[in-house]
Design a protein around this motif. Structure first.
Motif, mmCIF file in Angstrom:
data_model
loop_
_atom_site.group_PDB
_atom_site.id
_atom_site.type_symbol
_atom_site.label_atom_id
_atom_site.label_comp_id
_atom_site.label_asym_id
_atom_site.label_seq_id
_atom_site.Cartn_x
_atom_site.Cartn_y
_atom_site.Cartn_z
ATOM 1 N N GLY A 48 0.843 -1.188 0.000
ATOM 2 C CA GLY A 48 0.000 0.000 0.000
ATOM 3 C C GLY A 48 0.875 1.234 0.000
ATOM 4 N N HIS A 49 0.307 2.345 0.465
ATOM 5 C CA HIS A 49 1.037 3.614 0.518
ATOM 6 C C HIS A 49 0.866 4.231 1.900
ATOM 7 N N ILE A 50 1.921 4.859 2.391
ATOM 8 C CA ILE A 50 1.842 5.639 3.628
ATOM 9 C C ILE A 50 2.383 7.028 3.328
ATOM 10 N N GLY A 51 1.643 8.036 3.698
ATOM 11 C CA GLY A 51 2.068 9.392 3.410
ATOM 12 C C GLY A 51 2.291 9.629 1.932
ATOM 13 N N GLY A 52 1.557 8.908 1.080
ATOM 14 C CA GLY A 52 1.708 9.032 -0.359
ATOM 15 C C GLY A 52 2.908 8.301 -0.932
ATOM 16 N N SER A 53 3.605 7.536 -0.114
ATOM 17 C CA SER A 53 4.807 6.821 -0.544
ATOM 18 C C SER A 53 4.533 5.315 -0.589
ATOM 19 N N PRO A 54 5.002 4.629 -1.649
ATOM 20 C CA PRO A 54 4.763 3.186 -1.732
ATOM 21 C C PRO A 54 5.505 2.425 -0.632
ATOM 22 N N PHE A 55 4.848 1.365 -0.154
ATOM 23 C CA PHE A 55 5.401 0.524 0.900
ATOM 24 C C PHE A 55 5.416 -0.912 0.388
ATOM 25 N N TYR A 56 6.616 -1.464 0.239
ATOM 26 C CA TYR A 56 6.809 -2.821 -0.257
ATOM 27 C C TYR A 56 7.246 -3.738 0.886
ATOM 28 N N ILE A 57 6.928 -5.010 0.714
ATOM 29 C CA ILE A 57 7.361 -6.021 1.676
ATOM 30 C C ILE A 57 7.843 -7.238 0.889
ATOM 31 N N ALA A 58 8.891 -7.875 1.391
ATOM 32 C CA ALA A 58 9.399 -9.092 0.749
ATOM 33 C C ALA A 58 8.317 -10.171 0.790
ATOM 34 N N ALA A 59 8.216 -10.948 -0.265
ATOM 35 C CA ALA A 59 7.155 -11.951 -0.394
ATOM 36 C C ALA A 59 7.132 -12.936 0.769
ATOM 37 N N ASP A 60 8.310 -13.374 1.223
ATOM 38 C CA ASP A 60 8.321 -14.328 2.338
ATOM 39 C C ASP A 60 7.788 -13.687 3.615
ATOM 40 N N GLN A 61 8.065 -12.408 3.812
ATOM 41 C CA GLN A 61 7.520 -11.712 4.971
ATOM 42 C C GLN A 61 6.026 -11.488 4.818
ATOM 43 N N TYR A 62 5.578 -11.183 3.607
ATOM 44 C CA TYR A 62 4.148 -11.026 3.357
ATOM 45 C C TYR A 62 3.393 -12.305 3.731
ATOM 46 N N ALA A 63 3.978 -13.457 3.420
ATOM 47 C CA ALA A 63 3.333 -14.732 3.753
ATOM 48 C C ALA A 63 3.089 -14.849 5.261
ATOM 49 N N TYR A 64 4.025 -14.332 6.060
ATOM 50 C CA TYR A 64 3.873 -14.373 7.519
ATOM 51 C C TYR A 64 2.909 -13.310 8.029
ATOM 52 N N TRP A 65 2.911 -12.134 7.408
ATOM 53 C CA TRP A 65 2.196 -10.973 7.934
ATOM 54 C C TRP A 65 0.871 -10.689 7.237
ATOM 55 N N LYS A 66 0.470 -11.472 6.250
ATOM 56 C CA LYS A 66 -0.705 -11.128 5.455
ATOM 57 C C LYS A 66 -1.998 -11.076 6.262
ATOM 58 N N HIS A 67 -2.032 -11.711 7.398
ATOM 59 C CA HIS A 67 -3.239 -11.703 8.230
ATOM 60 C C HIS A 67 -3.265 -10.507 9.204
ATOM 61 N N THR A 68 -2.257 -9.623 9.080
ATOM 62 C CA THR A 68 -2.175 -8.464 9.972
ATOM 63 C C THR A 68 -2.091 -7.166 9.184
ATOM 64 N N GLN A 69 -2.548 -6.115 9.832
ATOM 65 C CA GLN A 69 -2.352 -4.770 9.297
ATOM 66 C C GLN A 69 -1.055 -4.241 9.898
ATOM 67 N N LEU A 70 -0.148 -3.767 9.042
ATOM 68 C CA LEU A 70 1.083 -3.167 9.535
ATOM 69 C C LEU A 70 0.805 -1.708 9.877
ATOM 70 N N ILE A 71 1.273 -1.297 11.028
ATOM 71 C CA ILE A 71 1.104 0.076 11.505
ATOM 72 C C ILE A 71 2.505 0.650 11.669
ATOM 73 N N ILE A 72 2.857 1.588 10.810
ATOM 74 C CA ILE A 72 4.192 2.167 10.837
ATOM 75 C C ILE A 72 4.183 3.347 11.800
ATOM 76 N N ASP A 73 5.082 3.279 12.762
ATOM 77 C CA ASP A 73 5.171 4.273 13.821
ATOM 78 C C ASP A 73 6.595 4.825 13.840
ATOM 79 N N VAL A 74 6.846 5.779 14.723
ATOM 80 C CA VAL A 74 8.164 6.386 14.880
ATOM 81 C C VAL A 74 8.526 6.376 16.355
ATOM 82 N N VAL A 75 9.771 6.045 16.643
ATOM 83 C CA VAL A 75 10.289 6.119 18.010
ATOM 84 C C VAL A 75 11.639 6.830 17.971
ATOM 85 N N ASN A 76 12.069 7.316 19.110
ATOM 86 C CA ASN A 76 13.386 7.934 19.200
ATOM 87 C C ASN A 76 14.460 6.867 19.087
#
Length: 118
Positions: free
Chosen positions: A57-85
């Motif tokens: 998908g896109h975050i902040g208008g920027s494309p977000f890619y994931i490696a296929a093997d990781q997608y297989a593990y994470w496809k049942h979840t929504q990824l939430i991109i956050d920021v920490v110090n």
């Protein structure tokens, strides 16, 4: 429509700041150890996207890619991109800002899974 990847307001603010410095951006989540376990932010086109990468998908208008093997593990979840110090990956653009992007997640509801046809 269910989004597979979203970003917190703080992440969007950092994305906008980085865009003002570097121009269009892209993100990639590879899933390996070290730098690969965090979402990496690049200037758009700086990382060659492979046939096995999935446009999540896109975050902040920027494309977000994931490696296929990781997608297989994470496809049942929504990824939430956050920021920490702290320091992020050494090749990720947010490093000099004293911040790093971080992936959080939540499991899709049954209704969302149906919509996504999982």
């Amino acid at each position: 429509m269910v989004e597979r990847v979203v970003a917190t307001e703080e992440a969007i603010q950092l994305i906008n700041k980085l865009k003002s410095i570097h121009g269009p951006l892209m993100f990639h989540q590879s899933g390996g150890c070290c730098d690969g376990s965090s979402p990496m932010c690049y200037q758009e086109g700086e990382l060659k996207v492979g046939a096995s990468d999935v446009l999540l998908g896109h975050i902040g208008g920027s494309p977000f890619y994931i490696a296929a093997d990781q997608y297989a593990y994470w496809k049942h979840t929504q990824l939430i991109i956050d920021v920490v110090n702290g320091r992020g990956g050494m090749f990720s653009l947010e490093g000099p800002e004293g911040k790093r992007f971080l992936t959080r997640s939540r499991v899709f509801t049954e209704e969302e899974r149906k919509e996504l046809q999982l």
